[in-house]
Structures are given as structure tokens and as C-alpha cells.
Design a protein around this motif. Structure first.
Motif, mmCIF file in Angstrom:
data_model
loop_
_atom_site.group_PDB
_atom_site.id
_atom_site.type_symbol
_atom_site.label_atom_id
_atom_site.label_comp_id
_atom_site.label_asym_id
_atom_site.label_seq_id
_atom_site.Cartn_x
_atom_site.Cartn_y
_atom_site.Cartn_z
ATOM 1 N N GLU A 76 12.485 78.362 51.684
ATOM 2 C CA GLU A 76 11.436 77.358 51.700
ATOM 3 C C GLU A 76 11.938 76.155 50.907
ATOM 4 O O GLU A 76 12.055 76.234 49.686
ATOM 5 C CB GLU A 76 10.215 77.991 51.024
ATOM 6 C CG GLU A 76 8.973 77.190 51.055
ATOM 7 C CD GLU A 76 7.878 77.881 50.226
ATOM 8 O OE1 GLU A 76 7.558 79.049 50.483
ATOM 9 O OE2 GLU A 76 7.370 77.230 49.306
ATOM 10 N N PRO A 77 12.327 75.073 51.588
ATOM 11 C CA PRO A 77 12.906 73.951 50.843
ATOM 12 C C PRO A 77 11.894 73.293 49.906
ATOM 13 O O PRO A 77 10.707 73.217 50.224
ATOM 14 C CB PRO A 77 13.363 72.976 51.925
ATOM 15 C CG PRO A 77 12.623 73.349 53.149
ATOM 16 C CD PRO A 77 12.237 74.799 53.026
ATOM 17 N N ALA A 78 12.377 72.822 48.748
ATOM 18 C CA ALA A 78 11.510 72.166 47.762
ATOM 19 C C ALA A 78 11.012 70.828 48.304
ATOM 20 O O ALA A 78 9.921 70.377 47.985
ATOM 21 C CB ALA A 78 12.264 71.977 46.450
ATOM 22 N N VAL A 79 11.864 70.193 49.119
ATOM 23 C CA VAL A 79 11.551 68.870 49.669
ATOM 24 C C VAL A 79 11.846 68.930 51.170
ATOM 25 O O VAL A 79 12.797 69.587 51.586
ATOM 26 C CB VAL A 79 12.443 67.792 49.002
ATOM 27 C CG1 VAL A 79 12.229 66.430 49.638
ATOM 28 C CG2 VAL A 79 12.177 67.727 47.501
ATOM 29 N N ILE A 110 -3.029 74.634 43.673
ATOM 30 C CA ILE A 110 -2.713 75.976 43.155
ATOM 31 C C ILE A 110 -3.343 77.037 44.055
ATOM 32 O O ILE A 110 -2.703 78.009 44.432
ATOM 33 C CB ILE A 110 -3.208 76.144 41.702
ATOM 34 C CG1 ILE A 110 -2.448 75.213 40.757
ATOM 35 C CG2 ILE A 110 -3.046 77.594 41.237
ATOM 36 C CD1 ILE A 110 -3.003 75.182 39.346
ATOM 37 N N VAL A 150 3.066 80.491 38.808
ATOM 38 C CA VAL A 150 2.837 79.116 38.333
ATOM 39 C C VAL A 150 1.667 79.078 37.337
ATOM 40 O O VAL A 150 1.763 78.452 36.284
ATOM 41 C CB VAL A 150 2.556 78.160 39.522
ATOM 42 C CG1 VAL A 150 2.020 76.822 39.038
ATOM 43 C CG2 VAL A 150 3.835 77.943 40.327
ATOM 44 N N ARG A 168 11.857 83.162 38.845
ATOM 45 C CA ARG A 168 12.268 81.751 38.917
ATOM 46 C C ARG A 168 12.102 81.181 40.316
ATOM 47 O O ARG A 168 11.704 80.031 40.486
ATOM 48 C CB ARG A 168 13.717 81.581 38.460
ATOM 49 C CG ARG A 168 13.867 81.247 36.998
ATOM 50 C CD ARG A 168 15.198 80.579 36.704
ATOM 51 N NE ARG A 168 16.316 81.223 37.354
ATOM 52 C CZ ARG A 168 16.944 82.292 36.860
ATOM 53 N NH1 ARG A 168 16.568 82.830 35.729
ATOM 54 N NH2 ARG A 168 17.959 82.816 37.510
ATOM 55 N N LEU A 208 8.417 80.567 40.820
ATOM 56 C CA LEU A 208 8.014 79.419 40.007
ATOM 57 C C LEU A 208 8.494 78.118 40.662
ATOM 58 O O LEU A 208 7.750 77.140 40.758
ATOM 59 C CB LEU A 208 8.623 79.563 38.602
ATOM 60 C CG LEU A 208 8.300 78.486 37.578
ATOM 61 C CD1 LEU A 208 6.807 78.470 37.257
ATOM 62 C CD2 LEU A 208 9.101 78.695 36.294
ATOM 63 N N HIS A 209 9.728 78.134 41.124
ATOM 64 C CA HIS A 209 10.317 76.951 41.745
ATOM 65 C C HIS A 209 9.569 76.529 43.002
ATOM 66 O O HIS A 209 9.218 75.361 43.179
ATOM 67 C CB HIS A 209 11.782 77.233 42.079
ATOM 68 C CG HIS A 209 12.489 76.074 42.711
ATOM 69 N ND1 HIS A 209 12.726 74.908 42.032
ATOM 70 C CD2 HIS A 209 12.985 75.897 43.955
ATOM 71 C CE1 HIS A 209 13.348 74.054 42.842
ATOM 72 N NE2 HIS A 209 13.504 74.625 44.014
ATOM 73 N N ARG A 264 5.926 75.339 42.002
ATOM 74 C CA ARG A 264 5.927 74.019 41.362
ATOM 75 C C ARG A 264 6.279 72.933 42.378
ATOM 76 O O ARG A 264 5.704 71.843 42.367
ATOM 77 C CB ARG A 264 6.973 73.971 40.252
ATOM 78 C CG ARG A 264 6.544 74.587 38.940
ATOM 79 C CD ARG A 264 7.723 74.505 37.976
ATOM 80 N NE ARG A 264 7.411 75.027 36.655
ATOM 81 C CZ ARG A 264 8.324 75.171 35.696
ATOM 82 N NH1 ARG A 264 9.587 74.839 35.929
ATOM 83 N NH2 ARG A 264 7.977 75.635 34.518
ATOM 84 N N SER A 265 7.230 73.233 43.249
ATOM 85 C CA SER A 265 7.663 72.240 44.234
ATOM 86 C C SER A 265 6.514 71.867 45.170
ATOM 87 O O SER A 265 6.331 70.700 45.525
ATOM 88 C CB SER A 265 8.839 72.765 45.063
ATOM 89 O OG SER A 265 9.939 73.067 44.224
ATOM 90 N N VAL A 311 3.321 72.064 44.462
ATOM 91 C CA VAL A 311 2.319 71.299 43.716
ATOM 92 C C VAL A 311 2.811 69.855 43.525
ATOM 93 O O VAL A 311 2.040 68.899 43.662
ATOM 94 C CB VAL A 311 1.985 71.971 42.358
ATOM 95 C CG1 VAL A 311 1.017 71.110 41.553
ATOM 96 C CG2 VAL A 311 1.375 73.356 42.579
ATOM 97 N N ARG A 312 4.098 69.692 43.235
ATOM 98 C CA ARG A 312 4.644 68.339 43.112
ATOM 99 C C ARG A 312 4.431 67.556 44.401
ATOM 100 O O ARG A 312 4.042 66.392 44.389
ATOM 101 C CB ARG A 312 6.157 68.369 42.795
ATOM 102 C CG ARG A 312 6.757 66.979 42.542
ATOM 103 C CD ARG A 312 8.219 66.856 42.968
ATOM 104 N NE ARG A 312 8.365 66.967 44.413
ATOM 105 C CZ ARG A 312 8.274 65.935 45.246
ATOM 106 N NH1 ARG A 312 8.056 64.710 44.800
ATOM 107 N NH2 ARG A 312 8.386 66.123 46.553
ATOM 108 N N LEU A 362 0.913 66.467 44.726
ATOM 109 C CA LEU A 362 0.647 65.387 43.779
ATOM 110 C C LEU A 362 1.256 64.076 44.278
ATOM 111 O O LEU A 362 0.653 63.008 44.170
ATOM 112 C CB LEU A 362 1.249 65.789 42.425
ATOM 113 C CG LEU A 362 0.726 65.165 41.139
ATOM 114 C CD1 LEU A 362 -0.785 65.246 41.055
ATOM 115 C CD2 LEU A 362 1.363 65.870 39.937
ATOM 116 N N GLU A 363 2.432 64.163 44.857
ATOM 117 C CA GLU A 363 3.107 62.975 45.389
ATOM 118 C C GLU A 363 2.291 62.341 46.508
ATOM 119 O O GLU A 363 2.097 61.116 46.544
ATOM 120 C CB GLU A 363 4.496 63.364 45.910
ATOM 121 C CG GLU A 363 5.260 62.225 46.555
ATOM 122 C CD GLU A 363 6.629 62.667 47.071
ATOM 123 O OE1 GLU A 363 6.680 63.618 47.877
ATOM 124 O OE2 GLU A 363 7.647 62.072 46.650
#
Lengths: 224, 86
Positions: A119-122, A167, A178, A203, A206-207, A210-211, A213-214, A217-218
């Protein structure tokens, strides 16, 4: 007697735990109230990862509190009180989950490699492709910074609601890691220990969480 | 110009949590920081992740519903009265 919420918090030392347990054994209701105010909703959310049904999860947490009270005389402060309570919760929830029909086996619950694939962060589209003649794998356009976003906006009720929604939208295992790490302030060691997961899986969850949620937010802050 | 052992932005964003958790090997950490120094986009991204974590840290758990709280306090009183003999 002094029982500020922080005395019951995760950072409380062994002495605080010993004192709190003494108060509980003595039947001090305020000590118990402080404990449930601190942990009950966190426990309820964690229980729903194992048992989907909210009513069953409520049962699990109630049974856990009873188990805590009945076990008080055995508590020896070798581990923090918080760890002890959450171990009882997780064991109670697991026992209960076995009785339920589950689509995901318990063993796969916290394993990001079986739960979903990479699952890519971006979004990949925001980078030049790997075979691009120039700048392969680099940003096609720079992500807009949030420097211009006033601090008040980040702290506003609207932003908080957005974060809550982001979340809640996470897959349960990501949501838990998270929340426990970033919102409850647990250490990685505590999360691994209580959820019985590897550091790597912790990790990765979490990664990914968080990604996501970022990203939410973006979208909200910059409309991209 | 991109050297073969250089991190791309796409790779860097996947290492941000390992970086913040101090889980990168010393060599990986050097690669990460070398990319970061030269890349404003990834600097922005890292800063966004830090602010995301900061905002997540301000989220508070909803408080315990009064009815559930009363029920638990009853549980405590019952335990105090007799259940403790168990």
C-alpha cells in the motif's frame, strides 16, 4: 489522596502502580473511577478489533474489569499495571473471538502482509515513472507545504473532527497502532508487547496508518 | 542526474516512519539524509508527516458514557461487597 489522571497514565512509575493497587484493594472507588476514565474507551476500541460486534466488545471489557478486580491480589507490579490490564483484555477478547465466526483468522489480524498487499504511502501518480528519462521516481510537482496553514486551523475543532474521521476510516489494525502510538502515547515496545506483534509489523501498520491520515489532512488543508 | 544507489522520492516516502522510529541502519540513514538535504519536496513531505503525528497526538479519546460508567462503578461496589471472597 492525590489522584490526578496522569497518575494512572502510562508514564506512571512502579510506585504509582503499587499505590493505585493498594487503593483498589482497599475498595477506593475514586481510584477505580480514575482507572476506567483513563482506559475504558481505549479498551473498548481495541476489543472491537478482535470481536466485531460492539455489544460483545462491551461484554469483553466488562469481563476484563472484573478479571482485573479479582486478580488484584495476584498483581505483583512486575509489569506496569497498564500492561497487566491490557494483557487481560487481549486474552479475554481472543477467547471470545474464537467463539465467533471470523472472516480473518486471529493469527492474521496484525499481519500487514496477509491483510492487504503493498500500500503506497503516496499515490504513484505523483512521481515520475521508474523508466522516465529524467528524474525517475521523483516528485512530478512538489507537494504544497503547510507552512501557510495557521496553527489555529490545525488545532481547530474542524481539523480534529477530520482527524477522528480519518482514524475511524483506517483498517482496524492500522487504526489501533496509530491510536495507541500517536494519540495515547504508548511506546513501540508497549504496543508490540500487548498486541503480541513483531516490531516490523508494528512499524508497517504505523507507517500505513500515518500515511493515510497525512493524505486526508493534505486534501483538507490544500484541496489537492 | 541520478546515481544508481541514490534514493528516489518515491522510495524515501516509504522510509519516513523507519527514519522517525530510528529503525534505519546507519548506511540507510545516510542515504536518507543525503537525499533529504537536496530535495525540497521530500523536506516538505517529512515536515507534513511530523505535523500529522503532532495533530494525532492532540486527538482525545471520547469520554466514557455516563451509563456505562455507572454500570462499572456498580460492578466495583458489588466486587467490594462480596465478590472478593472468590
Amino acid at each position: 489522596m492525590r489522584l490526578a489522571p496522569n497518575d494512572v497514565a502510562g508514564s506512571a512509575g512502579v510506585d504509582d502502580d503499587v499505590r493505585l493497587v493498594e487503593l483498589l484493594r482497599a475498595g477506593d472507588e475514586r481510584a477505580f473511577a480514575a482507572l476506567i476514565d483513563r482506559y475504558h474507551t481505549v479498551m473498548l476500541r481495541l476489543a472491537t478489533v478482535y470481536v466485531r460486534d460492539r455489544a460483545v466488545a462491551q461484554d469483553v471489557v466488562q469481563d476484563t474489569w472484573l478479571g482485573v478486580l479479582r486478580g488484584l491480589d495476584r498483581f505483583e507490579a512486575r509489569s506496569p499495571l497498564k500492561t497487566w490490564i491490557f494483557h487481560i483484555l487481549v486474552n479475554t477478547a481472543k477467547t471470545r473471538a474464537v467463539r465467533e465466526k471470523r472472516t480473518i483468522p486471529l493469527s492474521a489480524l496484525w499481519d500487514p502482509t496477509t491483510a492487504d498487499s503493498f500500500e503506497p504511502a503516496v499515490e504513484p501518480g505523483r512521481f515520475f515513472p521508474a523508466d522516465a528519462p529524467r528524474w525517475p521516481g521523483h516528485w512530478t510537482s512538489l507537494p504544497p507545504g503547510w507552512d501557510a496553514v495557521p496553527e489555529e486551523r490545525l488545532l481547530s475543532g474542524e481539523t480534529r473532527s477530520l482527524i477522528h474521521a480519518a482514524i475511524d476510516a483506517l483498517p482496524p489494525s492500522q487504526r489501533e497502532v496509530v491510536s495507541l502510538r500517536d494519540s495515547e502515547g504508548w511506546t513501540a515496545v508497549e504496543v508490540c508487547n500487548i498486541l503480541q506483534i513483531s516490531e516490523t509489523n508494528q512499524r508497517v501498520l504505523l507507517h500505513r496508518g500515518r500515511s493515510r491520515v497525512r493524505r486526508a489532512l493534505e486534501r483538507y488543508l490544500t484541496g489537492t | 542526474m541520478t546515481f544508481p544507489d541514490e534514493l528516489s522520492c518515491r522510495e524515501l516516502v516509504e522510509l519516513v516512519t523507519d527514519y522517525l522510529e530510528d529503525a534505519l541502519s546507519p548506511a540507510e540513514r545516510v542515504r536518507f539524509e543525503e537525499h533529504l538535504i537536496a530535495c525540497p519536496g521530500c523536506q516538505t513531505y517529512l515536515e507534513q508527516m511530523r505535523r500529522t503525528i503532532d495533530v494525532l497526538g492532540r486527538v482525545t479519546e471520547e469520554s466514557l458514557e455516563p451509563a456505562a460508567r455507572d454500570q462499572l462503578l456498580d460492578l466495583f461496589r458489588n466486587w467490594k461487597r462480596g465478590d472478593r471472597v472468590n
